[in-house]
Design an enzyme around this catalytic site. Structure first.
Site, PDB file in Angstrom:
ATOM      1  NE  ARG A 118      52.171  65.973  79.898  1.00  0.00           N
ATOM      2  CZ  ARG A 118      52.854  65.061  78.480  1.00  0.00           C
ATOM      3  NH1 ARG A 118      51.722  65.599  77.655  1.00  0.00           N
ATOM      4  NH2 ARG A 118      53.304  64.145  78.790  1.00  0.00           N
ATOM      5  CG  HIS A 130      57.807  67.301  80.683  1.00  0.00           C
ATOM      6  ND1 HIS A 130      57.568  65.820  80.133  1.00  0.00           N
ATOM      7  CD2 HIS A 130      56.287  65.969  81.471  1.00  0.00           C
ATOM      8  CE1 HIS A 130      56.390  64.924  80.197  1.00  0.00           C
ATOM      9  NE2 HIS A 130      56.150  64.926  81.334  1.00  0.00           N
ATOM     10  CB  VAL A 175      65.094  67.090  81.958  1.00  0.00           C
ATOM     11  CG1 VAL A 175      66.474  66.554  81.036  1.00  0.00           C
ATOM     12  CG2 VAL A 175      64.119  65.701  82.192  1.00  0.00           C
ATOM     13  CG  ASP A 184      67.780  74.322  82.477  1.00  0.00           C
ATOM     14  OD1 ASP A 184      66.731  73.811  81.875  1.00  0.00           O
ATOM     15  OD2 ASP A 184      68.654  73.458  82.349  1.00  0.00           O
ATOM     16  CD  GLU A 211      66.056  68.529  78.919  1.00  0.00           C
ATOM     17  OE1 GLU A 211      64.580  69.133  78.913  1.00  0.00           O
ATOM     18  OE2 GLU A 211      66.602  69.409  79.082  1.00  0.00           O
ATOM     19  CG  ASN A 270      60.159  65.602  76.782  1.00  0.00           C
ATOM     20  OD1 ASN A 270      59.244  65.710  77.961  1.00  0.00           O
ATOM     21  ND2 ASN A 270      61.449  65.987  77.314  1.00  0.00           N
ATOM     22  CG  HIS A 273      47.179  63.009  86.783  1.00  0.00           C
ATOM     23  ND1 HIS A 273      47.383  61.543  87.098  1.00  0.00           N
ATOM     24  CD2 HIS A 273      48.341  63.573  86.063  1.00  0.00           C
ATOM     25  CE1 HIS A 273      48.833  61.628  87.548  1.00  0.00           C
ATOM     26  NE2 HIS A 273      49.375  62.151  86.400  1.00  0.00           N
ATOM     27  CG  ASP A 318      39.058  64.609  88.312  1.00  0.00           C
ATOM     28  OD1 ASP A 318      37.420  64.518  88.491  1.00  0.00           O
ATOM     29  OD2 ASP A 318      39.312  65.681  89.360  1.00  0.00           O
TER      30      ASP A 318
END
Length: 340
Positions: free
Chosen positions: A68, A72, A76, A80, A91, A97, A193, A245
């Protein structure tokens, strides 16, 4: 953008975006073994792998957290490491987030490599390497990660626009396409997932009041629905978590696709992947095939090259939590940072 008008329209959209958005990525500037010889006799990737493995042994759920974190970050401003920066308006503070974790793993990896060669390895590369190692530890196969990213200078909450767990497929498809990823890339990446979890608050509508109908989502397999209602009571104030799952072992594999084909998708988007004619064939191929690890690795490499900074762009941070060559972000200087 309309994406439900047929496969031909979607294919044309993908083709146009693939051409127009090619300039968003500097992926060709990344390379395998970028740090070879730059840290003496030490192998940077082995150092990071040791850190991730030690954490995985204590907490296998770190796999989903590191994946994740990578997603994420890349979605965006590109890959970086802007997601790592602390600050009141960074962020990290954006709503999508707030539940991210794994920052400490990257901190530990940064400290480990900087003990041997300070100022050489970027935080952005550490995220990509750590995610690759997490995939391997969870049984998802091993792919060779390209490195050479540099760290960004800007991290603003207002730049964060990521579809949430309750998003519809029609909202998520354009999000991936606009980053230069294909429909297949999207379906493959959502295979993460298989090691993920979700808060009950994100699925209660499916369990009790789907689309304000007053009844559950009848497309969900009844036994799963009953199990989830037991874990997520309608009248509780505790926002528990459930696995996405139902495989008892947290493996990054294609069982996720088998389950959503059996109407055992937990999130709305999971089930939509198996039902929508635009994605159903892709799901079926992944469920029946044996090449998910290879495809997942390839999609991760492609995602990891989104809008990367290379060469003399950006910087190599001293701390992953703060820019080295910029003042901390505040209300008085965030406009200046955006316009620079």
């Amino acid at each position: 953008m309309m994406v439900r008008e047929g496969g031909v329209t979607l294919i044309l959209i993908e083709l146009i975006l693939a051409i127009n958005l090619a300039t968003l990525s500097n992926g060709d500037s990344l390379q395998l073994g970028f740090y070879r010889g730059k840290c003496g006799f030490a192998d940077v990737e082995i150092i990071v792998a040791d850190v991730v493995t030690a954490r995985f042994i204590r907490d296998p759920t770190i796999v989903a957290a590191l994946l994740r974190l990578h997603f994420h970050d890349c979605f965006v401003n590109g890959c970086d490491a802007s997601i790592l920066i602390d600050g009141g308006y960074s962020e990290k503070t954006a709503a999508p987030n707030l539940s991210l974790r794994g920052y400490d793993v990257i901190d530990d990896a940064k400290a480990a490599v900087d003990r041997l060669c300070p100022g050489v390895v970027s935080c952005a590369d550490l995220i990509a390497i750590a995610a690759r190692d997490a995939v391997f530890l969870s049984g998802g196969g091993r792919y060779e990660v390209q490195t050479g990213r540099r760290d960004g200078l800007i991290s603003l909450a207002q730049n964060v626009s990521i579809p949430g767990p309750s998003a519809y497929l029609s909202q998520v498809i354009p999000f991936f396409l606009n980053k230069g990823l294909t429909l297949t890339d999207m379906v493959v990446l959502l295979g993460a997932h298989s090691v993920g979890v979700a808060n009950c608050s994100f699925i209660k509508d499916r369990l009790y009041n789907f689309r304000n109908t007053g009844i559950p989502d009848l497309t969900m397999e009844p036994f799963l629905a009953n199990e989830l209602r037991f874990r997520c009571p309608s009248n509780t104030t505790v926002d528990s978590r459930v696995k996405l799952d139902q495989n008892p072992f947290p493996l990054l594999d294609n069982s996720y696709y088998m389950q959503i084909l059996s109407n055992r998708g937990v999130l709305r988007i999971d089930q939509e992947l198996a039902m929508n004619p635009l994605t159903r064939a892709i799901v079926m191929n992944l469920a029946r095939g044996f090449d998910f690890p290879t495809k997942f690795g390839a999609a991760m490499l492609k995602m990891g090259a989104i809008q990367v900074l290379t060469g003399t762009q950006g910087e190599i941070r001293t701390s992953c939590r703060a820019t080295t060559n910029r003042p901390p972000i505040s209300l008085t200087n965030q406009l200046e940072l955006e316009l620079d």
